[in-house]
Design a protein around this motif. Structure first.
Motif, PDB file in Angstrom:
ATOM      1  N   CYS A   1      29.646  32.187  53.385  1.00 50.67           N
ATOM      2  CA  CYS A   1      30.155  31.228  53.183  1.00 50.67           C
ATOM      3  C   CYS A   1      32.038  31.407  52.242  1.00 50.67           C
ATOM      4  CB  CYS A   1      30.137  29.622  52.471  1.00 50.67           C
ATOM      5  SG  CYS A   1      28.875  28.879  53.584  1.00 50.67           S
ATOM      6  N   ARG A   2      31.871  33.094  51.787  1.00 48.38           N
ATOM      7  CA  ARG A   2      32.975  33.344  51.152  1.00 48.38           C
ATOM      8  C   ARG A   2      33.013  35.260  51.100  1.00 48.38           C
ATOM      9  NH1 ARG A   2      34.128  33.744  45.408  1.00 48.38           N
ATOM     10  NH2 ARG A   2      34.540  35.832  45.092  1.00 48.38           N
ATOM     11  N   ARG A   3      34.096  34.879  51.424  1.00 44.61           N
ATOM     12  CA  ARG A   3      35.234  36.466  51.689  1.00 44.61           C
ATOM     13  C   ARG A   3      34.894  37.170  51.231  1.00 44.61           C
ATOM     14  NH1 ARG A   3      40.185  33.666  54.696  1.00 44.61           N
ATOM     15  NH2 ARG A   3      40.629  33.878  56.628  1.00 44.61           N
ATOM     16  N   PRO A   4      34.602  38.798  51.441  1.00 42.31           N
ATOM     17  CA  PRO A   4      34.680  39.688  50.697  1.00 42.31           C
ATOM     18  C   PRO A   4      35.085  39.760  49.236  1.00 42.31           C
ATOM     19  CG  PRO A   4      35.322  40.558  53.129  1.00 42.31           C
ATOM     20  CD  PRO A   4      35.487  38.872  53.088  1.00 42.31           C
ATOM     21  N   ASN A   5      35.410  40.382  47.859  1.00 46.51           N
ATOM     22  CA  ASN A   5      36.450  41.223  47.536  1.00 46.51           C
ATOM     23  C   ASN A   5      37.331  41.886  48.202  1.00 46.51           C
ATOM     24  OD1 ASN A   5      35.727  39.572  45.543  1.00 46.51           O
ATOM     25  ND2 ASN A   5      33.738  40.903  44.814  1.00 46.51           N
ATOM     26  N   VAL A   6      38.269  42.986  47.625  1.00 46.53           N
ATOM     27  CA  VAL A   6      38.745  44.232  48.294  1.00 46.53           C
ATOM     28  C   VAL A   6      39.292  44.987  46.883  1.00 46.53           C
ATOM     29  CG1 VAL A   6      40.377  45.268  49.897  1.00 46.53           C
ATOM     30  CG2 VAL A   6      39.339  42.930  51.128  1.00 46.53           C
ATOM     31  N   LEU A   7      38.782  46.254  47.155  1.00 44.63           N
ATOM     32  CA  LEU A   7      39.353  46.992  45.860  1.00 44.63           C
ATOM     33  C   LEU A   7      40.108  47.892  46.523  1.00 44.63           C
ATOM     34  CD1 LEU A   7      39.701  48.618  43.279  1.00 44.63           C
ATOM     35  CD2 LEU A   7      37.538  49.317  43.638  1.00 44.63           C
TER      36      LEU A   7
ATOM     37  N   PRO B   1      38.142  35.442  46.146  1.00 42.42           N
ATOM     38  CA  PRO B   1      37.315  36.358  46.095  1.00 42.42           C
ATOM     39  C   PRO B   1      38.883  37.301  45.664  1.00 42.42           C
ATOM     40  CG  PRO B   1      37.901  36.398  48.087  1.00 42.42           C
ATOM     41  CD  PRO B   1      37.923  34.809  47.134  1.00 42.42           C
ATOM     42  N   PHE B   2      38.550  38.294  44.538  1.00 36.22           N
ATOM     43  CA  PHE B   2      39.831  39.078  44.207  1.00 36.22           C
ATOM     44  C   PHE B   2      40.517  39.823  45.541  1.00 36.22           C
ATOM     45  CE2 PHE B   2      36.283  41.414  42.293  1.00 36.22           C
ATOM     46  CZ  PHE B   2      36.601  43.115  42.879  1.00 36.22           C
ATOM     47  N   PHE B   3      41.668  40.895  45.259  1.00 40.56           N
ATOM     48  CA  PHE B   3      42.199  42.125  46.639  1.00 40.56           C
ATOM     49  C   PHE B   3      42.938  42.444  44.959  1.00 40.56           C
ATOM     50  CE2 PHE B   3      46.123  43.821  47.799  1.00 40.56           C
ATOM     51  CZ  PHE B   3      45.654  44.811  48.910  1.00 40.56           C
ATOM     52  N   LEU B   4      42.762  43.639  44.596  1.00 44.97           N
ATOM     53  CA  LEU B   4      42.759  44.603  44.044  1.00 44.97           C
ATOM     54  C   LEU B   4      43.661  46.148  44.177  1.00 44.97           C
ATOM     55  CD1 LEU B   4      43.615  45.407  40.725  1.00 44.97           C
ATOM     56  CD2 LEU B   4      41.238  45.937  41.057  1.00 44.97           C
ATOM     57  N   PHE B   5      44.672  46.631  44.348  1.00 42.77           N
ATOM     58  CA  PHE B   5      45.243  47.637  44.433  1.00 42.77           C
ATOM     59  C   PHE B   5      45.681  48.488  43.078  1.00 42.77           C
ATOM     60  CE2 PHE B   5      46.991  49.364  48.199  1.00 42.77           C
ATOM     61  CZ  PHE B   5      47.776  50.642  47.599  1.00 42.77           C
TER      62      PHE B   5
ATOM     63  N   VAL C   1      35.188  45.222  49.722  1.00 40.77           N
ATOM     64  CA  VAL C   1      35.812  46.343  49.897  1.00 40.77           C
ATOM     65  C   VAL C   1      35.732  47.459  49.841  1.00 40.77           C
ATOM     66  CG1 VAL C   1      36.672  47.134  52.178  1.00 40.77           C
ATOM     67  CG2 VAL C   1      35.548  45.310  52.950  1.00 40.77           C
ATOM     68  N   ILE C   2      35.753  48.159  49.708  1.00 48.76           N
ATOM     69  CA  ILE C   2      36.563  49.723  48.750  1.00 48.76           C
ATOM     70  C   ILE C   2      36.821  50.454  49.966  1.00 48.76           C
ATOM     71  CG2 ILE C   2      36.295  51.356  47.610  1.00 48.76           C
ATOM     72  CD1 ILE C   2      33.483  50.237  46.203  1.00 48.76           C
ATOM     73  N   LEU C   3      37.933  50.975  49.407  1.00 49.63           N
ATOM     74  CA  LEU C   3      38.868  51.742  49.735  1.00 49.63           C
ATOM     75  C   LEU C   3      39.546  52.890  49.428  1.00 49.63           C
ATOM     76  CD1 LEU C   3      41.000  53.641  52.805  1.00 49.63           C
ATOM     77  CD2 LEU C   3      42.709  51.652  52.008  1.00 49.63           C
ATOM     78  N   PHE C   4      39.084  54.215  49.372  1.00 51.06           N
ATOM     79  CA  PHE C   4      40.037  54.705  48.647  1.00 51.06           C
ATOM     80  C   PHE C   4      40.626  55.859  49.540  1.00 51.06           C
ATOM     81  CE2 PHE C   4      40.079  59.522  46.997  1.00 51.06           C
ATOM     82  CZ  PHE C   4      39.339  59.153  45.766  1.00 51.06           C
ATOM     83  N   THR C   5      41.984  56.857  49.246  1.00 49.12           N
ATOM     84  CA  THR C   5      42.097  56.777  49.533  1.00 49.12           C
ATOM     85  C   THR C   5      43.411  57.428  48.704  1.00 49.12           C
ATOM     86  OG1 THR C   5      43.819  57.506  51.768  1.00 49.12           O
ATOM     87  CG2 THR C   5      44.814  55.353  50.986  1.00 49.12           C
ATOM     88  N   SER C   6      44.135  58.762  49.252  1.00 47.20           N
ATOM     89  CA  SER C   6      46.351  58.893  48.363  1.00 47.20           C
ATOM     90  C   SER C   6      47.142  59.320  49.219  1.00 47.20           C
ATOM     91  CB  SER C   6      45.300  60.372  47.889  1.00 47.20           C
ATOM     92  OG  SER C   6      46.007  61.436  47.212  1.00 47.20           O
ATOM     93  N   ASP C   7      47.951  59.251  48.484  1.00 48.69           N
ATOM     94  CA  ASP C   7      49.051  59.289  49.383  1.00 48.69           C
ATOM     95  C   ASP C   7      49.506  59.713  50.147  1.00 48.69           C
ATOM     96  OD1 ASP C   7      50.002  60.326  46.639  1.00 48.69           O
ATOM     97  OD2 ASP C   7      51.455  59.615  46.150  1.00 48.69           O
TER      98      ASP C   7
END
Length: 448
Positions: free
Chosen positions: A10-16, A182-186, A263-269
């Motif tokens: 019943c809760r969407r994931p956080n996203v970082l 939930p949070f979405f942090l960039f 959910v964690i996404l690691f990447t570079s520009d």
């Protein structure tokens, strides 16, 4: 294959999003770097997905960042080169997450509000983020141990300590806030980008010395020029500190019982070729410029996967939205990776379109085996977004020559290869929203 973790009911994931600047893919242990720079990232890759063939669709800061915020090719965002403001009418991650009930935050380097070097980014140019602690051109409002950021009200905040540590602490403060959604942090770093004001790579005190005898990537060793001999120790020190900041954030999520709900996404520009390909650090079609480390971990994402398919930055925003159960805006041009990881959906295209600005008006296609590039020499690479006519300029056989040392664009034995790549590149250019160009074949001759 380890099973994907399951989010709380019943809760969407956080996203970082943990977003670095100018980091080559081969700085990481998961891609064979022997210096031990990225143990935390390597752990996340083991627990999640390493996107082994991940590419920036434009190898320079602002255009690449625009793609990460929108899922669009840079020429459709208004920021096809540095110094331009991203269009305000494009779909963005922040607006999609905010509209879905997320607490949205942005921390660090923005670089999508034109040439603002000082002062706060106007609210209308923040792409919909609610909480804001950032600077448009962080390289001009900070140094290694001096950081100035602006909040959502335009107030100036000064941070002591190493810059990456300051951003990491701000991120932990955001993550630890009391909230009922939930949070979405960039989280967007400047490291391991060079410090523009003096063209060096300022690692934390003592870190350059740790890597004073660095492992040298084979392309740099073979090319020999550039300034990597001077700068690799500092560059590696910056990469190591970023991984330590990542470790602090992962520990914070674990301590709060939120790691498996995030959910964690690691990447570079983009990457870095240390002035071996042109007069600066990127802006070329070579893998040193365009290939970046990309890792996904979190609920609904299978663990222990090395994804071999070719992926562009435009594919990452739809992936994050689908992972959060949010509808992907139809205007986004990328495709979510999740059906691919589940073995569902239509066939995945095994080539990535690269747009190049500032150094040249260029387009390129990266396949598993070939790198094919065209340029428009008569156009202004600063002001012209695209060309109606291109000339074949580059062809590398990545299977035989992974370091892209032998340009085979004039090799008569590869005429049919070039014809097929020319057709594919034209298709992808049209799919990106540009007019179909004329590409002039290079006369047969071998060119070093």
């Amino acid at each position: 294959m380890p099973a994907a973790s399951t989010p709380s009911p019943c809760r969407r994931p956080n996203v970082l999003v943990f977003f670095t600047d100018q980091q080559r893919w081969d700085t990481t242990g998961l891609h064979g770097n022997p210096m031990g720079l990225t143990p935390t990232l390597d752990r996340l890759a083991r627990e999640g997905v390493s996107v082994d063939n991940s590419f920036a669709n434009q190898p320079v800061c602002a255009p690449s960042r625009a793609s990460l915020q929108t899922g669009l090719y840079p020429t459709n965002t208004g920021a096809f080169r540095n110094g331009l403001t991203m269009r305000r009418d494009v779909p963005t991650l922040a607006r999609s997450f905010r509209d879905a009930g997320y607490d949205t935050g942005y921390i660090g380097k923005w670089h999508l509000a034109g040439d603002h070097t000082q002062g706060p980014v106007p609210e209308e140019d923040r792409a919909g983020y609610e909480h804001w602690l950032a600077a448009n051109l962080l390289e001009f409002t900070s140094d290694a141990y001096e950081t100035t950021l602006y909040d959502e009200d335009g107030a100036r905040h000064h941070f002591d300590g190493y810059r990456a540590d300051a951003l990491g602490t701000a991120a932990i403060d955001f993550i630890d806030r009391d909230r009922d959604r939930p949070f979405f942090l960039f989280l967007s770093f400047l490291e391991p980008h060079h410090q523009n004001s003096r063209d060096d790579y300022p690692a934390p005190a003592g870190y350059s010395e740790r890597y004073g005898t660095p492992w040298v990537p084979p392309d740099l060793a073979a090319l020999g020029g550039g300034n990597w001999k001077e700068h690799l120790p500092g560059y590696y020190g910056m990469v190591r500190r970023l991984d330590e900041v990542l470790a602090r954030i992962v520990e914070t999520l674990e301590r709060g019982g939120r790691l498996d709900d995030t959910v964690i996404l690691f990447t570079s520009d983009h990457g870095c070729h240390f002035k071996t390909r042109n007069g600066e650090y990127k802006r070329s079609l070579h893998d040193a410029s365009i290939r970046v480390p990309t890792v996904l971990r979190g609920p609904g994402i299978a663990g222990g996967v090395r994804l071999a398919d070719l992926v562009g930055h435009v594919d990452l925003p739809p992936t994050l939205l689908e992972a959060a159960g949010i509808q992907v805006p139809p205007r986004m041009q990328g495709r979510s990776l999740l059906p691919l990881l589940r073995g569902e959906g239509s066939a995945w295209r095994q080539e990535v379109l690269i747009q190049i600005s500032e150094s040249e008006v260029g387009r390129a296609l990266r396949t598993h085996r070939w790198k094919y590039g065209v340029t428009a020499p008569g156009l202004d690479a600063w002001n012209d977004t695209h060309a109606d006519e291109y000339e074949e300029t580059y062809l590398y056989d990545l299977r035989a020559d992974p370091d892209e040392l032998a340009n085979l664009v004039g090799d008569p034995a590869l005429e049919q290869v070039r014809a097929e790549l020319r057709r594919l590149l034209t298709e992808r250019i049209v799919e990106s929203g540009e007019p179909g160009p004329t590409i002039t074949a290079r006369p047969a001759r071998t060119e070093p």
